[in-house]
Write a protein that holds these residues in place. Structure first.
Motif, PDB file in Angstrom:
ATOM      1  N   ASN A  94       0.833  -1.207   0.000  1.00  0.00           N
ATOM      2  CA  ASN A  94       0.000   0.000   0.000  1.00  0.00           C
ATOM      3  C   ASN A  94       0.865   1.255   0.000  1.00  0.00           C
ATOM      4  O   ASN A  94       0.552   2.243  -0.674  1.00  0.00           O
ATOM      5  CB  ASN A  94      -0.921   0.018   1.220  1.00  0.00           C
ATOM      6  CG  ASN A  94      -2.017  -1.024   1.136  1.00  0.00           C
ATOM      7  OD1 ASN A  94      -2.261  -1.600   0.084  1.00  0.00           O
ATOM      8  ND2 ASN A  94      -2.686  -1.274   2.249  1.00  0.00           N
ATOM      9  N   HIS A 111     -11.440  -4.919  -5.030  1.00  0.00           N
ATOM     10  CA  HIS A 111     -11.574  -3.661  -4.277  1.00  0.00           C
ATOM     11  C   HIS A 111     -10.773  -3.763  -2.980  1.00  0.00           C
ATOM     12  O   HIS A 111     -11.231  -4.327  -1.991  1.00  0.00           O
ATOM     13  CB  HIS A 111     -13.048  -3.377  -3.973  1.00  0.00           C
ATOM     14  CG  HIS A 111     -13.280  -1.987  -3.477  1.00  0.00           C
ATOM     15  ND1 HIS A 111     -14.133  -1.103  -4.098  1.00  0.00           N
ATOM     16  CD2 HIS A 111     -12.747  -1.302  -2.435  1.00  0.00           C
ATOM     17  CE1 HIS A 111     -14.128   0.045  -3.448  1.00  0.00           C
ATOM     18  NE2 HIS A 111     -13.289  -0.060  -2.431  1.00  0.00           N
ATOM     19  N   PHE A 112      -9.562  -3.212  -3.008  1.00  0.00           N
ATOM     20  CA  PHE A 112      -8.699  -3.229  -1.831  1.00  0.00           C
ATOM     21  C   PHE A 112      -8.984  -2.004  -0.966  1.00  0.00           C
ATOM     22  O   PHE A 112      -9.363  -0.938  -1.477  1.00  0.00           O
ATOM     23  CB  PHE A 112      -7.228  -3.236  -2.258  1.00  0.00           C
ATOM     24  CG  PHE A 112      -6.792  -4.522  -2.896  1.00  0.00           C
ATOM     25  CD1 PHE A 112      -6.378  -5.589  -2.122  1.00  0.00           C
ATOM     26  CD2 PHE A 112      -6.806  -4.666  -4.280  1.00  0.00           C
ATOM     27  CE1 PHE A 112      -5.979  -6.780  -2.705  1.00  0.00           C
ATOM     28  CE2 PHE A 112      -6.412  -5.850  -4.876  1.00  0.00           C
ATOM     29  CZ  PHE A 112      -5.998  -6.912  -4.086  1.00  0.00           C
ATOM     30  N   PRO A 113      -8.779  -2.113   0.353  1.00  0.00           N
ATOM     31  CA  PRO A 113      -9.059  -0.986   1.253  1.00  0.00           C
ATOM     32  C   PRO A 113      -8.298   0.292   0.908  1.00  0.00           C
ATOM     33  O   PRO A 113      -8.762   1.391   1.207  1.00  0.00           O
ATOM     34  CB  PRO A 113      -8.633  -1.525   2.628  1.00  0.00           C
ATOM     35  CG  PRO A 113      -8.813  -3.002   2.521  1.00  0.00           C
ATOM     36  CD  PRO A 113      -8.442  -3.339   1.103  1.00  0.00           C
ATOM     37  N   VAL A 114      -7.137   0.169   0.258  1.00  0.00           N
ATOM     38  CA  VAL A 114      -6.333   1.343  -0.084  1.00  0.00           C
ATOM     39  C   VAL A 114      -6.953   2.160  -1.223  1.00  0.00           C
ATOM     40  O   VAL A 114      -6.507   3.274  -1.511  1.00  0.00           O
ATOM     41  CB  VAL A 114      -4.893   0.911  -0.462  1.00  0.00           C
ATOM     42  CG1 VAL A 114      -4.860   0.239  -1.834  1.00  0.00           C
ATOM     43  CG2 VAL A 114      -3.925   2.084  -0.411  1.00  0.00           C
ATOM     44  N   ASP A 116      -9.672   3.979  -1.680  1.00  0.00           N
ATOM     45  CA  ASP A 116     -10.173   5.333  -1.420  1.00  0.00           C
ATOM     46  C   ASP A 116      -9.040   6.340  -1.313  1.00  0.00           C
ATOM     47  O   ASP A 116      -9.118   7.453  -1.851  1.00  0.00           O
ATOM     48  CB  ASP A 116     -11.015   5.349  -0.141  1.00  0.00           C
ATOM     49  CG  ASP A 116     -12.333   4.605  -0.300  1.00  0.00           C
ATOM     50  OD1 ASP A 116     -12.761   4.406  -1.454  1.00  0.00           O
ATOM     51  OD2 ASP A 116     -12.925   4.220   0.723  1.00  0.00           O
ATOM     52  N   GLU A 117      -7.975   5.951  -0.628  1.00  0.00           N
ATOM     53  CA  GLU A 117      -6.831   6.846  -0.475  1.00  0.00           C
ATOM     54  C   GLU A 117      -6.088   7.008  -1.797  1.00  0.00           C
ATOM     55  O   GLU A 117      -5.631   8.101  -2.144  1.00  0.00           O
ATOM     56  CB  GLU A 117      -5.895   6.287   0.602  1.00  0.00           C
ATOM     57  CG  GLU A 117      -4.925   7.298   1.166  1.00  0.00           C
ATOM     58  CD  GLU A 117      -4.163   6.772   2.375  1.00  0.00           C
ATOM     59  OE1 GLU A 117      -3.237   7.468   2.812  1.00  0.00           O
ATOM     60  OE2 GLU A 117      -4.495   5.667   2.863  1.00  0.00           O
ATOM     61  N   LYS A 133     -18.979  -2.620  -5.870  1.00  0.00           N
ATOM     62  CA  LYS A 133     -19.541  -1.698  -4.896  1.00  0.00           C
ATOM     63  C   LYS A 133     -19.758  -0.358  -5.600  1.00  0.00           C
ATOM     64  O   LYS A 133     -19.426  -0.202  -6.778  1.00  0.00           O
ATOM     65  CB  LYS A 133     -18.573  -1.532  -3.718  1.00  0.00           C
ATOM     66  CG  LYS A 133     -18.243  -2.836  -3.004  1.00  0.00           C
ATOM     67  CD  LYS A 133     -17.202  -2.614  -1.925  1.00  0.00           C
ATOM     68  CE  LYS A 133     -16.813  -3.931  -1.258  1.00  0.00           C
ATOM     69  NZ  LYS A 133     -15.748  -3.754  -0.244  1.00  0.00           N
ATOM     70  N   THR A 155      -5.717  -8.871  -7.730  1.00  0.00           N
ATOM     71  CA  THR A 155      -5.891  -9.708  -6.551  1.00  0.00           C
ATOM     72  C   THR A 155      -5.427 -11.135  -6.831  1.00  0.00           C
ATOM     73  O   THR A 155      -5.653 -11.676  -7.924  1.00  0.00           O
ATOM     74  CB  THR A 155      -7.361  -9.730  -6.097  1.00  0.00           C
ATOM     75  OG1 THR A 155      -7.514 -10.704  -5.058  1.00  0.00           O
ATOM     76  CG2 THR A 155      -8.301 -10.103  -7.235  1.00  0.00           C
ATOM     77  N   ARG A 217     -10.933  -8.840   7.495  1.00  0.00           N
ATOM     78  CA  ARG A 217      -9.964  -7.883   6.969  1.00  0.00           C
ATOM     79  C   ARG A 217      -8.541  -8.283   7.331  1.00  0.00           C
ATOM     80  O   ARG A 217      -8.276  -8.778   8.427  1.00  0.00           O
ATOM     81  CB  ARG A 217     -10.256  -6.475   7.498  1.00  0.00           C
ATOM     82  CG  ARG A 217     -11.439  -5.801   6.805  1.00  0.00           C
ATOM     83  CD  ARG A 217     -11.576  -4.362   7.261  1.00  0.00           C
ATOM     84  NE  ARG A 217     -12.594  -3.658   6.498  1.00  0.00           N
ATOM     85  CZ  ARG A 217     -12.355  -2.986   5.380  1.00  0.00           C
ATOM     86  NH1 ARG A 217     -11.125  -2.929   4.900  1.00  0.00           N
ATOM     87  NH2 ARG A 217     -13.328  -2.365   4.741  1.00  0.00           N
ATOM     88  N   LYS A 219      -6.184  -6.571   8.198  1.00  0.00           N
ATOM     89  CA  LYS A 219      -5.724  -5.851   9.391  1.00  0.00           C
ATOM     90  C   LYS A 219      -5.857  -6.711  10.649  1.00  0.00           C
ATOM     91  O   LYS A 219      -5.071  -6.578  11.588  1.00  0.00           O
ATOM     92  CB  LYS A 219      -6.525  -4.559   9.537  1.00  0.00           C
ATOM     93  CG  LYS A 219      -5.947  -3.559  10.520  1.00  0.00           C
ATOM     94  CD  LYS A 219      -6.701  -2.248  10.444  1.00  0.00           C
ATOM     95  CE  LYS A 219      -6.069  -1.193  11.346  1.00  0.00           C
ATOM     96  NZ  LYS A 219      -4.719  -0.825  10.907  1.00  0.00           N
TER      97      LYS A 219
END
Length: 232
Positions: A94, A111-114, A116-117, A133, A155, A217, A219
């Motif tokens: 990331n 769709h990875f969590p990163v 949006d950033e 989404k 992915t 997740r 995380k």
């Protein structure tokens, strides 16, 4: 499925010590702890030899990666990963993407969590998903957008659903295969991958327990894994 053939062909074999199929992740213990995404529909899938998987060798279970039953294929990828001793430098990809994605056109398969950033700094970010989404594109958009991208993030679940080889054929940019299920294997370089971004499980007991207890997740697994990258 040549990529799958090549992933499996040179692996050593050993006994399967344990198998956990969690809600989101699958874990296989053999030489090491290997993981993969649970990409299946649990209530509709019939897994071959269920209840007897720990009686197989890891290579026998790795052959499940060829299956079109997505739970079986996930078991196969986790078994492949359990036979690989991950090498590479410690790096969360990331951070690499946020630094190198500035002003770039990026196609992200999954769709990875990163995302949006990353959208804030990239020139264009096309997130392509089988189950889109809000703001995502359907997987059929790959044919149009992947060849236009400077950076292509794929992915590792694309190995499970067998779309990986076509996506790599389409990619003309810097190509990354990403996720805990990514095989840390030089074989991917032979197919045009520039960076392999996966994990090394450093606490297999904790990892398997979290998979069994519904961990989702990535995380949630950070105290059981190291993030690694290999570059061509």
């Amino acid at each position: 499925m040549k990529l799958i053939d090549d992933l499996i062909s040179d692996l050593p074999d050993t006994k399967v010590r344990d198998v956990h199929v969690g809600y989101t992740w699958i874990g296989v213990l053999s030489k090491n702890c290997g993981v993969a995404k649970n990409f299946g529909a649990p209530h509709n899938s019939m897994v071959r030899d269920i209840g007897r998987l720990t009686g197989k060798t890891a290579l026998e279970l790795a052959e499940y990666l060829r299956s079109w039953n997505m739970i079986e294929a996930g078991l196969g990828l986790a078994a492949v990963n359990s036979l690989i001793s991950p090498q590479g430098k410690e790096l969360n990809v990331n951070d690499f993407l946020l630094e190198n994605g500035i002003g770039k056109k990026i196609a992200m398969i999954g769709h990875f969590p990163v995302a949006d950033e990353l959208r804030k700094c990239a020139d264009e970010l096309w997130v392509i998903e089988q189950q889109p989404k809000k703001g995502d594109l359907p997987d059929t958009a790959s044919e149009h957008f992947v060849p236009k991208a400077d950076i292509v993030v794929i992915t590792s679940s694309a190995i499970i659903n067998k779309s990986i080889e076509r996506l790599l054929e389409l990619s003309l940019g810097f190509t990354i295969v990403l996720g805990p299920g990514t095989p840390m294997s030089d074989v991917l370089f032979d197919y045009g991958v520039d960076m392999i971004a996966g994990v090394k499980v450093v606490d297999e007991k904790r990892m398997m327990a979290k998979i069994a207890e519904g961990g989702g997740r990535v995380k949630q697994f950070e105290d059981a894994i190291d993030f690694l990258v290999m570059e061509k």
